[in-house]
Design a protein around this motif. Sequence first.
Motif, PDB file in Angstrom:
ATOM      1  N   LEU A   1    -100.533  31.094  40.924  1.00  0.00           N
ATOM      2  CA  LEU A   1    -101.237  30.992  39.643  1.00  0.00           C
ATOM      3  C   LEU A   1    -100.543  31.791  38.543  1.00  0.00           C
ATOM      4  O   LEU A   1    -100.739  31.511  37.354  1.00  0.00           O
ATOM      5  N   GLU A   2     -99.736  32.761  38.929  1.00  0.00           N
ATOM      6  CA  GLU A   2     -99.018  33.552  37.926  1.00  0.00           C
ATOM      7  C   GLU A   2     -97.742  32.862  37.449  1.00  0.00           C
ATOM      8  O   GLU A   2     -96.955  33.455  36.712  1.00  0.00           O
ATOM      9  N   SER A   3     -97.541  31.596  37.829  1.00  0.00           N
ATOM     10  CA  SER A   3     -96.295  30.890  37.516  1.00  0.00           C
ATOM     11  C   SER A   3     -96.260  30.271  36.129  1.00  0.00           C
ATOM     12  O   SER A   3     -95.467  29.356  35.890  1.00  0.00           O
ATOM     13  N   VAL A   4     -97.097  30.716  35.232  1.00  0.00           N
ATOM     14  CA  VAL A   4     -97.093  30.208  33.851  1.00  0.00           C
ATOM     15  C   VAL A   4     -96.194  31.125  33.032  1.00  0.00           C
ATOM     16  O   VAL A   4     -96.476  32.317  32.891  1.00  0.00           O
ATOM     17  N   PRO A   5     -95.089  30.601  32.485  1.00  0.00           N
ATOM     18  CA  PRO A   5     -94.074  31.454  31.851  1.00  0.00           C
ATOM     19  C   PRO A   5     -94.341  31.803  30.390  1.00  0.00           C
ATOM     20  O   PRO A   5     -93.461  32.311  29.708  1.00  0.00           O
ATOM     21  N   ALA A   6     -95.534  31.512  29.904  1.00  0.00           N
ATOM     22  CA  ALA A   6     -95.848  31.826  28.510  1.00  0.00           C
ATOM     23  C   ALA A   6     -97.332  32.178  28.410  1.00  0.00           C
ATOM     24  O   ALA A   6     -98.092  32.015  29.367  1.00  0.00           O
ATOM     25  N   ILE A   7     -97.741  32.651  27.257  1.00  0.00           N
ATOM     26  CA  ILE A   7     -99.155  32.971  27.041  1.00  0.00           C
ATOM     27  C   ILE A   7     -99.972  31.689  27.067  1.00  0.00           C
ATOM     28  O   ILE A   7     -99.583  30.665  26.508  1.00  0.00           O
ATOM     29  N   SER A   8    -101.123  31.744  27.730  1.00  0.00           N
ATOM     30  CA  SER A   8    -102.047  30.611  27.718  1.00  0.00           C
ATOM     31  C   SER A   8    -103.454  31.139  27.903  1.00  0.00           C
ATOM     32  O   SER A   8    -103.658  32.186  28.518  1.00  0.00           O
ATOM     33  N   PHE A   9    -104.408  30.430  27.347  1.00  0.00           N
ATOM     34  CA  PHE A   9    -105.809  30.771  27.566  1.00  0.00           C
ATOM     35  C   PHE A   9    -106.658  29.561  27.241  1.00  0.00           C
ATOM     36  O   PHE A   9    -106.145  28.511  26.872  1.00  0.00           O
TER      37      PHE A   9
ATOM     38  N   GLU B   1    -105.507  19.594  35.249  1.00  0.00           N
ATOM     39  CA  GLU B   1    -104.345  19.716  34.369  1.00  0.00           C
ATOM     40  C   GLU B   1    -103.716  21.104  34.529  1.00  0.00           C
ATOM     41  O   GLU B   1    -102.491  21.247  34.605  1.00  0.00           O
ATOM     42  N   ALA B   2    -104.574  22.137  34.593  1.00  0.00           N
ATOM     43  CA  ALA B   2    -104.072  23.499  34.770  1.00  0.00           C
ATOM     44  C   ALA B   2    -103.390  23.670  36.121  1.00  0.00           C
ATOM     45  O   ALA B   2    -102.338  24.316  36.230  1.00  0.00           O
ATOM     46  N   ALA B   3    -103.980  23.085  37.172  1.00  0.00           N
ATOM     47  CA  ALA B   3    -103.381  23.185  38.504  1.00  0.00           C
ATOM     48  C   ALA B   3    -102.014  22.524  38.542  1.00  0.00           C
ATOM     49  O   ALA B   3    -101.067  23.047  39.154  1.00  0.00           O
ATOM     50  N   LEU B   4    -101.886  21.371  37.880  1.00  0.00           N
ATOM     51  CA  LEU B   4    -100.600  20.680  37.828  1.00  0.00           C
ATOM     52  C   LEU B   4     -99.578  21.476  37.019  1.00  0.00           C
ATOM     53  O   LEU B   4     -98.394  21.535  37.373  1.00  0.00           O
ATOM     54  N   LEU B   5    -100.028  22.105  35.935  1.00  0.00           N
ATOM     55  CA  LEU B   5     -99.150  22.961  35.137  1.00  0.00           C
ATOM     56  C   LEU B   5     -98.604  24.100  35.992  1.00  0.00           C
ATOM     57  O   LEU B   5     -97.396  24.391  35.983  1.00  0.00           O
TER      58      LEU B   5
ATOM     59  N   ALA C   1     -98.493  24.337  39.366  1.00  0.00           N
ATOM     60  CA  ALA C   1     -97.683  23.887  40.495  1.00  0.00           C
ATOM     61  C   ALA C   1     -96.287  23.455  40.066  1.00  0.00           C
ATOM     62  O   ALA C   1     -95.284  23.783  40.732  1.00  0.00           O
ATOM     63  N   THR C   2     -96.208  22.703  38.970  1.00  0.00           N
ATOM     64  CA  THR C   2     -94.891  22.236  38.525  1.00  0.00           C
ATOM     65  C   THR C   2     -94.036  23.396  38.016  1.00  0.00           C
ATOM     66  O   THR C   2     -92.809  23.382  38.184  1.00  0.00           O
ATOM     67  N   ASN C   3     -94.651  24.409  37.431  1.00  0.00           N
ATOM     68  CA  ASN C   3     -93.905  25.595  37.028  1.00  0.00           C
ATOM     69  C   ASN C   3     -93.428  26.387  38.239  1.00  0.00           C
ATOM     70  O   ASN C   3     -92.292  26.858  38.289  1.00  0.00           O
ATOM     71  N   HIS C   4     -94.311  26.538  39.217  1.00  0.00           N
ATOM     72  CA  HIS C   4     -93.964  27.321  40.402  1.00  0.00           C
ATOM     73  C   HIS C   4     -92.805  26.692  41.160  1.00  0.00           C
ATOM     74  O   HIS C   4     -91.924  27.400  41.662  1.00  0.00           O
ATOM     75  N   ARG C   5     -92.802  25.359  41.231  1.00  0.00           N
ATOM     76  CA  ARG C   5     -91.769  24.660  41.986  1.00  0.00           C
ATOM     77  C   ARG C   5     -90.604  24.177  41.110  1.00  0.00           C
ATOM     78  O   ARG C   5     -89.620  23.662  41.634  1.00  0.00           O
ATOM     79  N   ARG C   6     -90.732  24.346  39.788  1.00  0.00           N
ATOM     80  CA  ARG C   6     -89.709  23.890  38.852  1.00  0.00           C
ATOM     81  C   ARG C   6     -89.377  22.418  39.078  1.00  0.00           C
ATOM     82  O   ARG C   6     -88.215  21.999  39.157  1.00  0.00           O
TER      83      ARG C   6
ATOM     84  N   ASN D   1     -96.595   8.703  31.532  1.00  0.00           N
ATOM     85  CA  ASN D   1     -96.896   9.747  32.503  1.00  0.00           C
ATOM     86  C   ASN D   1     -95.844  10.851  32.421  1.00  0.00           C
ATOM     87  O   ASN D   1     -94.644  10.566  32.502  1.00  0.00           O
ATOM     88  N   PRO D   2     -96.246  12.098  32.246  1.00  0.00           N
ATOM     89  CA  PRO D   2     -95.265  13.189  32.208  1.00  0.00           C
ATOM     90  C   PRO D   2     -94.755  13.574  33.590  1.00  0.00           C
ATOM     91  O   PRO D   2     -93.833  14.386  33.701  1.00  0.00           O
ATOM     92  N   LEU D   3     -95.369  13.017  34.646  1.00  0.00           N
ATOM     93  CA  LEU D   3     -95.004  13.361  36.013  1.00  0.00           C
ATOM     94  C   LEU D   3     -94.325  12.183  36.707  1.00  0.00           C
ATOM     95  O   LEU D   3     -94.564  11.025  36.365  1.00  0.00           O
ATOM     96  N   GLN D   4     -93.515  12.480  37.695  1.00  0.00           N
ATOM     97  CA  GLN D   4     -92.984  11.452  38.580  1.00  0.00           C
ATOM     98  C   GLN D   4     -93.854  11.462  39.830  1.00  0.00           C
ATOM     99  O   GLN D   4     -93.846  12.436  40.586  1.00  0.00           O
ATOM    100  N   VAL D   5     -94.600  10.383  40.055  1.00  0.00           N
ATOM    101  CA  VAL D   5     -95.627  10.375  41.100  1.00  0.00           C
ATOM    102  C   VAL D   5     -95.247   9.417  42.224  1.00  0.00           C
ATOM    103  O   VAL D   5     -94.807   8.294  41.983  1.00  0.00           O
TER     104      VAL D   5
END
Length: 432
Positions: free
Chosen positions: A291-299, A115-119, A121-126, A159-163
Amino acid sequence: MTDDLLARHRAVLPSWMPLYYAEPIELVSGSGRRVTDAQGRSYLDFFGGVLTNMIGYDIPEIREAVERQLATGIVHTSTLYLIRQQVELAEKIAQRSGIPDARVFFTNSGTEANEAALLVATNHRRSHQVLAVRNSYHGRSYAAMGVTGNRNWSASALNPLQVAWLHSGDRVRGLLARLSAEEQVDAAVEDLREVLATQTAGDVAALIAEPIQGVGGFVHPPDGLFAGWKKVLDEHGILFIADEVQTGWGRTGEHFWGYQAHGVTPDLLTFAKGIGNGFALAGVVGRAEVLESVPAISFSTFGGNPISTAAGNAVLDYLIAHDLQANAARVGAILADGLRSAVGGLDCVAEVRGKGLMLGVEFVRPGGSEPDPALTNRVFEAARDGGLLTGKGGLHGNVLRMGPPLTLTEEEAREGLGILVDAIRSAAGVAA
C-alpha cells in the motif's frame, strides 16, 4: 406524486441510469427490514439498496453515532488533519482483514476502492498488466471498468490497463461448467498458467477477483480455486486483490470475508457498501509494503470523513456484538433450502446459488440453458406486487438477486420465501 417525480427524473437525469419496475417507486421511509413507498405501500426489503443497507433501516445505534458527530459541528476536515473516527475504524478493519501489517486507505465507493487497489498494485509491480475474471464487475471508473468482464457494464472500449481474462465459476454455461468442482479448479489453474504464458509479457501486476460475482448474478467458483490461483501467482510475484465490496462483513455466513473460503490471504482487499449502511464509505486494505507503493502525494477529500466513519464504527460494532455473520448463515439457509425445495426442480430454474444472505436464482427456457430474462422480469415484478423487493443481475439479466440486511429474522425470511415461491410459480405458470 410519483408520476410527476418520474417525469422530472427523466427530464434531468441520463437515460443510462435505469429505474427498477414498470412503475418505478420512491422509497420515503424505512424501519428494520421494511421500507414504505410514496403511496404508503410497505415492502420487505431483500436487496438493501444493492447490499448496502447491511444492518437495516433506522437503527438507533447508527443514527445516534452520526448525531453525536453532527453535534460537534465537524462534518468535514479533510485528511490533512487527524480524524479520530477514521483512525479507530482503520484499526478495527486492519485487525479483522486477516492481512499482516495492514494499512487502510478510505474512499467513498467500491469503484474508488478498486481504482485505488489497481493504482497501488501497478505501482508496486511497475506494470500495467492485470488479470481479471470473465463476468466480473469492479466499478464504473476508467481502470475499474477496464477489468469488468461484463459487456452490459463496459461503457467504453478504452482501457489504461492491459487485461488478460480468466474463466469464471459459472456452473450453468461455459467451458468449465460441465466439470466437477475438483476438475474445475484444476482446469482453471491450468488456464491461468496458459494465459500467463501466452497473453502477457510476464511482469503482471495483479489478479483482481470477486469471491462471489455481484453484478454477475452471484456466480462463484468452487472453494479452493483462489488457493490454486494464488500458488501460481506467488511463483511469479503477482499480487492478489480480493474485491469484497459485496461479500465482506460476514454476508456469506461461513466467513467474515469471502476470500477465506479459499484458504488464502490477499495482498489487497477492497471493501464498501455495507460498512457504511447507506453512508458513503469504502476503502482498500493492504500489506504496508504494497500500500505504500504510491510515489506521490494522494488523498481522498471525502473518503473516511468524520460522519461516514462514525457510521462505520457503529456498523462494525453492531455487526460483531450481534454476531450477524452467524445470523446470515442461519437465516440464509432457510431461504436457500426453501427455494431449492420449492422451485429448484422447475425446468425454468437452472440454479439456486450463493452463500449466506447473498443468493441468486437463475431462470432459463425449459429444456436447456438458454437465459430467460423475460421470465426473470415477471418474477421480479410479481415479487414486488407481493410486497417483496429484490434485485436483478447476471450477464444475461436472467438472475433474481437477493441480499437482505444481515439483521433479517427467521420469521421475515420465511415471509419473503413464501412471496418468492408464489412469484416464481405464478410467473412460470405453475400451479400452486
